[in-house]
Write a protein that holds these residues in place. Sequence first.
Motif, PDB file in Angstrom:
ATOM      1  N   ALA A  99      77.415  26.457  28.187  1.00 21.04           N
ATOM      2  CA  ALA A  99      76.224  26.134  28.977  1.00 21.04           C
ATOM      3  C   ALA A  99      74.988  26.803  28.381  1.00 21.04           C
ATOM      4  N   LEU A 100      75.146  28.031  27.901  1.00 22.06           N
ATOM      5  CA  LEU A 100      74.020  28.737  27.281  1.00 22.06           C
ATOM      6  C   LEU A 100      73.578  28.030  26.001  1.00 22.06           C
ATOM      7  N   THR A 101      74.558  27.592  25.197  1.00 21.99           N
ATOM      8  CA  THR A 101      74.231  26.870  23.961  1.00 21.99           C
ATOM      9  C   THR A 101      73.531  25.549  24.259  1.00 21.99           C
ATOM     10  N   SER A 102      74.015  24.844  25.279  1.00 21.94           N
ATOM     11  CA  SER A 102      73.387  23.568  25.647  1.00 21.94           C
ATOM     12  C   SER A 102      71.959  23.774  26.127  1.00 21.94           C
ATOM     13  N   SER A 103      71.734  24.836  26.894  1.00 30.49           N
ATOM     14  CA  SER A 103      70.380  25.128  27.372  1.00 30.49           C
ATOM     15  C   SER A 103      69.449  25.443  26.214  1.00 30.49           C
ATOM     16  N   ASP A 104      69.962  26.186  25.255  1.00 28.73           N
ATOM     17  CA  ASP A 104      69.142  26.523  24.088  1.00 28.73           C
ATOM     18  C   ASP A 104      68.809  25.266  23.282  1.00 28.73           C
ATOM     19  N   THR A 105      69.788  24.379  23.141  1.00 25.96           N
ATOM     20  CA  THR A 105      69.549  23.130  22.405  1.00 25.96           C
ATOM     21  C   THR A 105      68.491  22.281  23.089  1.00 25.96           C
ATOM     22  N   MET A 106      68.587  22.159  24.425  1.00 28.04           N
ATOM     23  CA  MET A 106      67.608  21.368  25.167  1.00 28.04           C
ATOM     24  C   MET A 106      66.214  21.971  25.072  1.00 28.04           C
ATOM     25  N   MET A 107      66.141  23.297  25.097  1.00 28.18           N
ATOM     26  CA  MET A 107      64.842  23.946  24.984  1.00 28.18           C
ATOM     27  C   MET A 107      64.218  23.699  23.614  1.00 28.18           C
ATOM     28  N   ASN A 108      65.036  23.733  22.575  1.00 28.68           N
ATOM     29  CA  ASN A 108      64.531  23.465  21.228  1.00 28.68           C
ATOM     30  C   ASN A 108      64.035  22.023  21.095  1.00 28.68           C
ATOM     31  N   LEU A 109      64.764  21.077  21.711  1.00 29.74           N
ATOM     32  CA  LEU A 109      64.339  19.689  21.674  1.00 29.74           C
ATOM     33  C   LEU A 109      62.999  19.512  22.393  1.00 29.74           C
ATOM     34  N   ALA A 110      62.870  20.187  23.542  1.00 34.53           N
ATOM     35  CA  ALA A 110      61.619  20.068  24.295  1.00 34.53           C
ATOM     36  C   ALA A 110      60.454  20.687  23.528  1.00 34.53           C
TER      37      ALA A 110
END
Length: 272
Positions: free
Chosen positions: A256-267
Amino acid sequence: MNNSMISAMVSMNGIQQRLDLLADNMANVNTVGYKRKEAAFQDTLNSVMQQSSDFQLAGRATPLGIGMGFGSRMSELAVNFKQGTMKETGNMTDLAIEGNAMFQVLTQDGEVGYTRAGNFNIQINPEDPQTGYLVTNLGHPLLDIDGELIEVPAGSKLHIDGAGNIIAMDGEVEAEVGRIGLVTPLRSDALIQRDSNLFVLPPGEREGVIMATSDLAEEEQATIRQGVLENSNVDLANEMAEMLKVQRAYQLAARALTSSDTMMNLANNLRG
């Protein structure tokens, strides 16, 4: 930092504490008199995000609002004082307690400690080689019902009955040398755990926390078994199963932490 990242990070910290606790229990599975540690968890910073009244549609059964949490944390650490299994050793200085009681020992700091570990031995008195003291495997002297050291004749055989009375036998000569001072915890949760499988009282507290076992009604008193040791009350199979579940939870939180980081980078990389 978004809510999912905070929740995953907080959860991982709590799960890591749980893993450390399980590792401690498993490392002490063969420690005499060890009592299993247990943890309780609670949600962290629960809140409700209110929704617009536009979401209040006909037929909706749930109230408006979105429940928001920020992971869980370890709220309480407790010790399970459940009786461990008994192991016959044949060593006459090995003692085990059956029932709710603890041995009193004198620590190196000069305070009274309490333990269920009964693997004692006789340490010779350097000032008088003809006498010795019953001590733990770490050298903490065992105390009698008056809180004094128990002095026994060196080289004698000891007979200890269920009430803790010690009789030293040297050939045909018998001598009563004292009585082991057992105490019964009235509030075991108030005891403070120290290293080396020892517990101590909170500063300035004794009344209502422990009492002398001999002051209890006879049917409520714990008994001592000589030539026996109490094993740890840790069940290795249960600890292994619990560790697998906790590891899976840690992996889920890490994902979940990795997914959140990925989404933040995309944004952050979006361009208008």
